[in-house]
Design a protein around this motif. Structure first.
Motif, PDB file in Angstrom:
ATOM      1  N   ASP A 120      38.100 -64.987 -21.860  1.00 11.29           N
ATOM      2  CA  ASP A 120      38.857 -64.721 -23.095  1.00 11.29           C
ATOM      3  C   ASP A 120      39.712 -63.457 -23.015  1.00 11.29           C
ATOM      4  O   ASP A 120      40.470 -63.154 -23.943  1.00 11.29           O
ATOM      5  CB  ASP A 120      37.905 -64.634 -24.303  1.00 11.29           C
ATOM      6  N   MET A 121      39.613 -62.711 -21.900  1.00  9.68           N
ATOM      7  CA  MET A 121      40.380 -61.478 -21.751  1.00  9.68           C
ATOM      8  C   MET A 121      41.613 -61.647 -20.873  1.00  9.68           C
ATOM      9  O   MET A 121      42.390 -60.700 -20.707  1.00  9.68           O
ATOM     10  CB  MET A 121      39.488 -60.379 -21.142  1.00  9.68           C
ATOM     11  N   MET A 122      41.815 -62.814 -20.303  1.00 11.12           N
ATOM     12  CA  MET A 122      42.918 -62.984 -19.362  1.00 11.12           C
ATOM     13  C   MET A 122      44.281 -62.777 -20.017  1.00 11.12           C
ATOM     14  O   MET A 122      45.215 -62.279 -19.389  1.00 11.12           O
ATOM     15  CB  MET A 122      42.840 -64.359 -18.690  1.00 11.12           C
ATOM     16  N   GLY A 123      44.385 -63.131 -21.286  1.00 13.69           N
ATOM     17  CA  GLY A 123      45.647 -62.899 -22.005  1.00 13.69           C
ATOM     18  C   GLY A 123      45.940 -61.413 -22.149  1.00 13.69           C
ATOM     19  O   GLY A 123      47.095 -60.985 -22.079  1.00 13.69           O
ATOM     20  N   VAL A 124      44.879 -60.622 -22.302  1.00 10.48           N
ATOM     21  CA  VAL A 124      45.020 -59.177 -22.471  1.00 10.48           C
ATOM     22  C   VAL A 124      45.423 -58.504 -21.170  1.00 10.48           C
ATOM     23  O   VAL A 124      46.279 -57.615 -21.142  1.00 10.48           O
ATOM     24  CB  VAL A 124      43.688 -58.563 -22.987  1.00 10.48           C
ATOM     25  N   ILE A 125      44.810 -58.942 -20.042  1.00 12.99           N
ATOM     26  CA  ILE A 125      45.066 -58.247 -18.778  1.00 12.99           C
ATOM     27  C   ILE A 125      46.165 -58.901 -17.935  1.00 12.99           C
ATOM     28  O   ILE A 125      46.452 -58.432 -16.835  1.00 12.99           O
ATOM     29  CB  ILE A 125      43.773 -58.106 -17.943  1.00 12.99           C
ATOM     30  N   GLY A 126      46.786 -59.942 -18.470  1.00 13.54           N
ATOM     31  CA  GLY A 126      47.835 -60.640 -17.724  1.00 13.54           C
ATOM     32  C   GLY A 126      48.927 -59.718 -17.206  1.00 13.54           C
ATOM     33  O   GLY A 126      49.413 -59.875 -16.079  1.00 13.54           O
ATOM     34  N   ARG A 127      49.298 -58.726 -18.009  1.00 17.36           N
ATOM     35  CA  ARG A 127      50.390 -57.846 -17.585  1.00 17.36           C
ATOM     36  C   ARG A 127      49.987 -56.865 -16.489  1.00 17.36           C
ATOM     37  O   ARG A 127      50.828 -56.137 -15.959  1.00 17.36           O
ATOM     38  CB  ARG A 127      50.974 -57.096 -18.790  1.00 17.36           C
ATOM     39  N   LEU A 128      48.713 -56.860 -16.136  1.00  8.89           N
ATOM     40  CA  LEU A 128      48.273 -56.009 -15.029  1.00  8.89           C
ATOM     41  C   LEU A 128      48.480 -56.674 -13.671  1.00  8.89           C
ATOM     42  O   LEU A 128      48.276 -56.050 -12.631  1.00  8.89           O
ATOM     43  CB  LEU A 128      46.788 -55.655 -15.182  1.00  8.89           C
ATOM     44  N   GLY A 129      48.870 -57.956 -13.688  1.00  5.75           N
ATOM     45  CA  GLY A 129      49.042 -58.704 -12.437  1.00  5.75           C
ATOM     46  C   GLY A 129      49.920 -57.997 -11.421  1.00  5.75           C
ATOM     47  O   GLY A 129      49.621 -57.960 -10.227  1.00  5.75           O
ATOM     48  N   LYS A 130      51.006 -57.390 -11.893  1.00  5.43           N
ATOM     49  CA  LYS A 130      51.965 -56.758 -10.979  1.00  5.43           C
ATOM     50  C   LYS A 130      51.414 -55.496 -10.328  1.00  5.43           C
ATOM     51  O   LYS A 130      51.841 -55.111  -9.243  1.00  5.43           O
ATOM     52  CB  LYS A 130      53.260 -56.425 -11.724  1.00  5.43           C
ATOM     53  N   VAL A 131      50.451 -54.838 -10.991  1.00  4.38           N
ATOM     54  CA  VAL A 131      49.883 -53.618 -10.396  1.00  4.38           C
ATOM     55  C   VAL A 131      48.550 -53.881  -9.690  1.00  4.38           C
ATOM     56  O   VAL A 131      48.256 -53.285  -8.659  1.00  4.38           O
ATOM     57  CB  VAL A 131      49.721 -52.485 -11.449  1.00  4.38           C
ATOM     58  N   LEU A 132      47.746 -54.799 -10.235  1.00  3.45           N
ATOM     59  CA  LEU A 132      46.461 -55.102  -9.606  1.00  3.45           C
ATOM     60  C   LEU A 132      46.610 -56.089  -8.448  1.00  3.45           C
ATOM     61  O   LEU A 132      45.883 -55.999  -7.456  1.00  3.45           O
ATOM     62  CB  LEU A 132      45.470 -55.672 -10.634  1.00  3.45           C
ATOM     63  N   GLY A 133      47.553 -57.025  -8.591  1.00  3.05           N
ATOM     64  CA  GLY A 133      47.761 -58.062  -7.574  1.00  3.05           C
ATOM     65  C   GLY A 133      47.989 -57.515  -6.173  1.00  3.05           C
ATOM     66  O   GLY A 133      47.267 -57.877  -5.225  1.00  3.05           O
TER      67      GLY A 133
END
Length: 231
Positions: A120-133
């Motif tokens: 249920d948190m994936m929508g919240v952390i989606g914008r971290l993809g570019k830095v965590l990925g």
């Protein structure tokens, strides 16, 4: 030619570059080549006969090493509700919501080794993809880091769960412990990782699956493994 240090030069003498070693012998030598003042990590580099550009030839997963990695793992968990306390009880170092997304984005904060999230948190952390990925830290269902059971994921991470995945050159790079473990414990970890990689062989993979395998300590030379001994 670049000048090499005295300790590295001594380590190189222990390795026959023309020889393909049995895993057990390679691990013994890797421990001997660990001459730094710190407890060096023993790493495995496995080149696979797949093409990571194709979705049906990806090799990725996670496995708990029986003897751990020798590293103290810091976990960041994105979750809410009653799962917050469950994650804390399991030993999570940081547990929260949007505040940690903001901390990462605005402060360039990365004081953690593993990121875990409830679905249920994936929508919240989606914008971290570019830095965590790019750092290999983005939670993933395949790695077991996107899960409703965040407490179990924290426990496994702390126990020595590692993620393996192909890089762009079709090589998997993984730590399997510290030189201080000794060859026997490292061999148990090596066999566990290798078994997981072999089990993850894509149906679309053709020909020889394991092309090469090299073991090395952090500061030591690479030791080539005889593929015929890898099953």
């Amino acid at each position: 030619m670049a000048k090499v240090g005295k300790k590295y030069a001594e380590s190189v003498k222990l390795v026959d570059k023309a020889k393909l070693y049995d895993p057990a012998e390679a691990l013994e030598i890797a421990c001997q080549t660990s001459k730094a003042k710190f407890d060096e990590t023993i790493e495995v580099h496995i080149r696979l006969g797949v093409d990571s550009r194709h979705a049906d030839q990806q090799v990725r997963g996670a496995v708990v090493l029986p003897n751990g990695t020798g590293k103290k793992i810091k976990t960041l968990v994105f979750t809410k509700g009653d799962k917050v306390q469950a994650a804390l009880d399991a030993g999570a170092d940081y547990v929260g919501d949007k505040e940690y997304v903001d901390k990462i984005m605005t402060e360039n904060w990365f004081d953690f080794d593993v990121v875990i999230a409830s679905p249920d948190m994936m929508g919240v952390i989606g914008r971290l993809g570019k830095v965590l990925g790019p750092k290999g830290l983005m939670p993933s269902p395949k790695a077991g880091t996107v899960t409703p059971d965040v407490a179990k994921a924290v426990t496994e991470a702390k126990a020595g769960k590692i993620e393996y995945r192909l890089d762009k050159t079709n090589i998997i790079h993984c730590p399997i412990g510290k030189a201080s473990f000794g060859a026997e414990k490292l061999a148990e970890n090596f066999d566990t990782l290798l078994g997981a990689v072999i089990k993850a062989k894509p149906a679309a993979a053709k020909g020889q699956y394991i092309k090469s395998c090299v073991i090395a300590s952090t500061m030591g030379p690479g030791i080539k493994i005889n593929q015929a001994k890898l099953g």
